[in-house]
Design an enzyme around this catalytic site. Structure first.
Site, PDB file in Angstrom:
ATOM      1  N   HIS A   1      21.485 -10.278  97.908  1.00 11.84           N
ATOM      2  CA  HIS A   1      20.465  -9.416  98.504  1.00 11.84           C
ATOM      3  C   HIS A   1      20.833  -9.300  99.980  1.00 11.84           C
ATOM      4  CE1 HIS A   1      17.021  -8.664  95.895  1.00 11.84           C
ATOM      5  NE2 HIS A   1      16.264  -8.404  96.942  1.00 11.84           N
TER       6      HIS A   1
ATOM      7  N   ARG B   1      19.941  -8.064  88.620  1.00  8.53           N
ATOM      8  CA  ARG B   1      18.824  -8.112  87.683  1.00  8.53           C
ATOM      9  C   ARG B   1      18.348  -6.698  87.329  1.00  8.53           C
ATOM     10  NH1 ARG B   1      15.315 -10.740  92.336  1.00  8.53           N
ATOM     11  NH2 ARG B   1      14.479  -8.877  93.337  1.00  8.53           N
ATOM     12  N   ASP B   2      17.287  -6.606  86.539  1.00  5.83           N
ATOM     13  CA  ASP B   2      16.806  -5.289  86.118  1.00  5.83           C
ATOM     14  C   ASP B   2      15.993  -4.647  87.236  1.00  5.83           C
ATOM     15  OD1 ASP B   2      14.817  -7.147  86.033  1.00  5.83           O
ATOM     16  OD2 ASP B   2      14.006  -6.547  84.096  1.00  5.83           O
ATOM     17  N   GLU B   3      16.652  -4.407  88.348  1.00  2.00           N
ATOM     18  CA  GLU B   3      15.981  -3.820  89.502  1.00  2.00           C
ATOM     19  C   GLU B   3      16.954  -2.837  90.164  1.00  2.00           C
ATOM     20  OE1 GLU B   3      13.380  -6.486  91.328  1.00  2.00           O
ATOM     21  OE2 GLU B   3      12.711  -5.066  92.828  1.00  2.00           O
TER      22      GLU B   3
ATOM     23  N   ASP C   1      14.340  -3.102 102.535  1.00  2.00           N
ATOM     24  CA  ASP C   1      15.639  -3.768 102.613  1.00  2.00           C
ATOM     25  C   ASP C   1      16.644  -2.900 103.374  1.00  2.00           C
ATOM     26  OD1 ASP C   1      13.978  -4.482 100.371  1.00  2.00           O
ATOM     27  OD2 ASP C   1      15.594  -5.725  99.595  1.00  2.00           O
TER      28      ASP C   1
ATOM     29  N   TRP D   1       8.470  -1.150 105.131  1.00  2.00           N
ATOM     30  CA  TRP D   1       9.161  -0.536 103.986  1.00  2.00           C
ATOM     31  C   TRP D   1       9.182   0.987 104.179  1.00  2.00           C
ATOM     32  CZ3 TRP D   1       8.537  -5.479 103.940  1.00  2.00           C
ATOM     33  CH2 TRP D   1       9.277  -6.258 103.078  1.00  2.00           C
TER      34      TRP D   1
ATOM     35  N   ASP E   1      18.504  -3.230  96.498  1.00  4.04           N
ATOM     36  CA  ASP E   1      18.086  -4.577  96.882  1.00  4.04           C
ATOM     37  C   ASP E   1      19.058  -5.618  96.353  1.00  4.04           C
ATOM     38  OD1 ASP E   1      17.296  -3.876  94.286  1.00  4.04           O
ATOM     39  OD2 ASP E   1      15.613  -5.256  94.264  1.00  4.04           O
TER      40      ASP E   1
ATOM     41  N   GLU F   1      18.807 -13.762  98.384  1.00  5.44           N
ATOM     42  CA  GLU F   1      17.508 -13.112  98.562  1.00  5.44           C
ATOM     43  C   GLU F   1      16.517 -14.032  99.286  1.00  5.44           C
ATOM     44  OE1 GLU F   1      15.581 -12.287  94.820  1.00  5.44           O
ATOM     45  OE2 GLU F   1      14.251 -10.813  95.738  1.00  5.44           O
TER      46      GLU F   1
END
Ligand code: BGC
Length: 756
Positions: A652, A356-358, A365, A420, A352, A631
């Site tokens: 994103h 960041r912490d992702e 996506d 998704w 995505d 994003e």
């Protein structure tokens, strides 16, 4: 342990360095000295790690992959790499050395702690050597290997890497290195995980960006790499021994010119370097981390020290296949932003976001962007790998989880829901029509079918998917749409998307000769369409919710009776106009809105949206200096500044899904799904908006196709190039009043009267 190419005799080995859920430990250096009794004819190294590895033989790096072996769910699968390394070996003493990093195996993962998949990195390697005299030798990871702590004091994909150059062990991976200071490795139990060859290209360094110093204050410097991207910096410093540098990364600057890092959430994204103090300066680039950033702050540049910063761009090494340009420079920048958004998020998994912490393989996506991705780069192998990850991640019920690989801490719902989870059907189909290889459908059919059965068994009521009576979880909805006072109902999205799934599945099943299944999906499709009409469409062609996305889905997936389509288009256009000619769709509606307008005879409105410069629009971020896709439509606005830092990525790719339409309709290179893989190219330029010319090229499986059109002196002139291996049809714009023309390989020019 057997894999497709190798009979593995090697054991999983590890060092004694173990961190905790919140604290990391130095990266171990692993090595094994060995002697060879003669000249080497050839040698093959099979190697992988739980975690990350960098291997060297006699001090020379093996291969140029970065962050190998890549990102999989290491509780289920790991990929190995194979290298021909004969030229790195010599008669007599040799050393194989490996540095191990935490990576996705035992570093921080998504919003969870460290060590979710294992407590420390492990190594598996097998070196098969053939000597010139025909003798063979095999060297495997076993108890004869040694380890010691190296100069990488800590490493983590989210937190960054810390390297103390004073702790470097000279020659550790050569026969001249120290014999002392090593400890015996631990041999781990055999594992039942799959060890396979990845169909995807490895991550490699792609290019370098030079950092411009834009701010200096005391010991602090800020550099601008001029482009938001994924990777890291290489620093060149001249500083006394022990000088400690802290390197922070950010996508944006605050108003005061300092780094904006709030949106990184729990990811520190900080690298640290302690200098050796080399007189002529020293160079360092971290090994086991990457960041998503444009700006870099270096702290610790004391008086008399110098520091140069170079950006090192990392992404899966996919050949670039598509180009686009036109007369509107803002659209050219948009294309560039789409490309960089893709580069930044295609690191072995379609993520995505990279900062960041992702940084997870969010299904929605990837689904939304897949067709655009194939308009820019050769993503076949990349998605073959991700679909393999998806098969690993599919739950026994058939459900598809939110993120793939399913790392564990996004398991708050087993079903990712409409748009998704539907990646399970849409992505393989998109790859099939873009590359023309049935194998992607054959390999994935079991997953697709089990998923369809899951939805049918668990998520439908009266053929309405995400019916609120069935389950409180209806999906993510039209994620990040900015409609005022209206949202698209989740059951509408669910039903529309599942009708589309059924339609695709009917085609897939008949292509694979599974006629019974084809009949079943066809029947399901009919039922889903009927349910959609019953529940969401009025007799006048109004669609419930009344949002742009509601109309877009109804139109795109053919869910309306023919006689109501005109009305629906009219309503959609009215909605856009009421919004001051602005888009109001989220992740779900965005990829299709321009298609729907074009197909509904409103190309003018499609261009109005595409070229809209004020918020919300694709060009608003471009006008505000974006170099990647944001994003959110309103990630930053002059009135409000930054959006909620809890979710505000500036890299994103999802809204970049418009790239497919730019290729297909603005320039005009499209495919025919009945002759997939561009065996039949459809040249369909649709000049409009302010554009006076557009051009594109695409490296198709059949060769290179290109198009250029130009509006000049009341005429539109188009030149197309059909590759040798394909046939093509030219579809002039409807106003041309010309017939479509079948054309063969070579160059063709067409002209018609049009406003110029
Ligand atoms: C991610 C998305 C994802 C979404 C699902 C976010 O945190 O960044 O892009 O699709 O969650 O709701």
């Amino acid at each position: 342990m057997k894999t497709d190419e190798t009979d593995w005799k090697a054991n999983w080995i590890c060092s004694g360095l173990v961190g905790g859920p919140g604290s990391s430990v130095p990266a171990p250096l692993m090595r094994r000295p060995f002697d060879l009794a003669g000249e080497v004819k050839s040698a093959t190294l099979h190697i992988t790690a739980l975690g990350l590895y960098q291997c060297s033989l006699n001090g020379e790096l093996v291969g140029d992959a970065v962050l190998a072996p890549g990102f999989t769910d290491t509780r289920k699968r790991v990929h190995y790499q194979r290298y021909e390394v004969g030229q790195l070996l010599k008669p007599g003493a040799n050393v194989i050395g490996v540095v191990l990093g935490d990576g996705w195996h035992c570093g921080f993962l998504a919003t969870g702690p460290r060590q979710t998949h294992g407590d420390r990195p492990e190594l598996l390697a097998q070196l098969e050597i053939e000597l010139a005299d025909g003798r063979t030798e095999i060297l495997i990871t076993d108890e004869s290997w040694q380890w010691r702590a190296g100069p990488i004091v800590s490493n983590d994909i989210f937190q960054g890497e810390s390297h103390d150059a004073r702790l470097e062990v000279a020659g550790w991976d050569t026969p001249d290195g120290p014999a002392e200071g090593w400890q015996a490795v631990e041999v781990r139990e055999e594992k039942s995980i799959a060890i396979s060859r990845s169909p995807a290209p490895p991550i490699r360094r792609q290019e370098e960006l030079s950092g411009k110093e834009i701010h200096a204050e005391g010991w602090m410097r800020i550099y601008d790499l001029s482009q938001n991207f994924s990777g890291r910096v290489r620093i060149r410093v001249k500083a006394p021994r022990g000088t400690h540098l802290k390197i922070r990364h950010a996508e944006m600057l605050q108003e005061d010119g300092k780094l904006y890092t709030e949106n990184l959430r729990g990811a520190a994204c900080m690298d640290q370097y302690t200098a050796r103090g080399d007189e002529n300066g020293e160079t360092w680039e971290p090994l086991f981390t990457f960041h998503g950033f444009r700006y870099v702050e270096v702290f610790g540049v004391k008086d008399g020290c110098t520091c140069e910063v170079t950006g090192v761009v990392l992404n899966s090494d996919m050949p670039e296949t598509g180009t686009f340009s036109c007369s509107n420079p803002l659209l050219n920048q948009l294309w560039s932003n789409i490309r960089w958004g893709m580069k930044s998020n295609f690191l072995d998994v379609p993520t995505d976001c990279p900062q960041r912490d992702e940084r997870m393989g969010w299904t929605g996506d990837a689904q939304v962007f897949a067709r655009t991705a194939a308009s820019l780069m050769d993503v076949k192998g990349f998605f073959d790998k991700w679909l393999m990850d998806m098969r690993d991640a599919q739950l026994p019920s058939g459900a598809i989880p939110n993120v793939i690989p399913n790392v564990g801490n996004f398991e708050f719902r087993d079903d990712a829901g409409p748009a998704w989870a539907d990646a399970a059907v849409i992505v393989p189909w998109t790859m099939y029509i873009c590359y023309g290889e049935k194998s992607v459908l054959e390999n994935h059919y079991g997953c697709m079918k089990a998923y369809m059965e899951y939805v049918e068994g668990h998520r439908l009521k009266d053929h309405v998917r995400s019916h609120p009576d069935v389950h409180e979880w209806g999906g993510f909805g039209d994620w990040l749409a900015v409609e005022k006072n209206a949202t698209t109902p989740k059951d509408l999205i669910g039903t529309a998307l599942h009708a589309n799934n059924a339609d695709i599945m009917a085609q897939v099943a008949s292509l694979l000769g599974r006629d019974d299944d084809a009949g079943r999906w066809k029947a399901l499709h009919k039922e889903m369409v009927a349910a959609f009409r019953r529940r969401f469409v009025t007799g006048d062609g109004l669609v419930m919710g009344g949002t742009q996305t509601a109309y877009v889905l109804a139109l795109k997936f053919g869910l309306l009776p023919e006689d109501l389509r005109r009305n629906a288009i009219h309503e959609l256009v009215k909605h856009i106009q009421k919004n001051g000619n602005h888009i109001a769709t989220g992740f779900v509606g965005t990829p299709y809105i321009l298609d729907v307008l074009e197909e509904g005879g409103r190309l003018d409105m499609a261009y109005t949206l595409l070229e809209q410069e004020s918020f919300p629009s694709w060009l608003f971020p471009v006008k505000n200096g974006a170099t990647t896709i944001w994003e959110r439509w309103d990630g930053w606005t002059p009135e409000k500044g930054f959006q909620d830092a809890g979710m505000n990525s500036f890299n994103h790719y999802a809204y970049g899904a418009v790239g497919a339409w730019m290729m297909r309709s603005v320039a005009g290179i499209d495919l025919d799904p009945s002759m997939p893989g561009f065996a039949h190219i459809l040249f369909r330029p649709r000049p409009g908006g302010s554009l006076t010319h557009a051009e594109a090229s695409l490296e198709t499986p059949h060769g290179s196709a290109s198009i250029r059109w130009e509006r000049k002196s009341g005429k539109v002139q188009t030149t197309v190039r059909v590759p040798e291996g394909a046939r093509a049809t030219f579809f002039p714009a409807p106003e041309a009043g010309m017939d479509t023309r079948d054309i063969g390989p070579g160059e063709h020019t067409f002209a018609w009267q049009g406003d110029g």
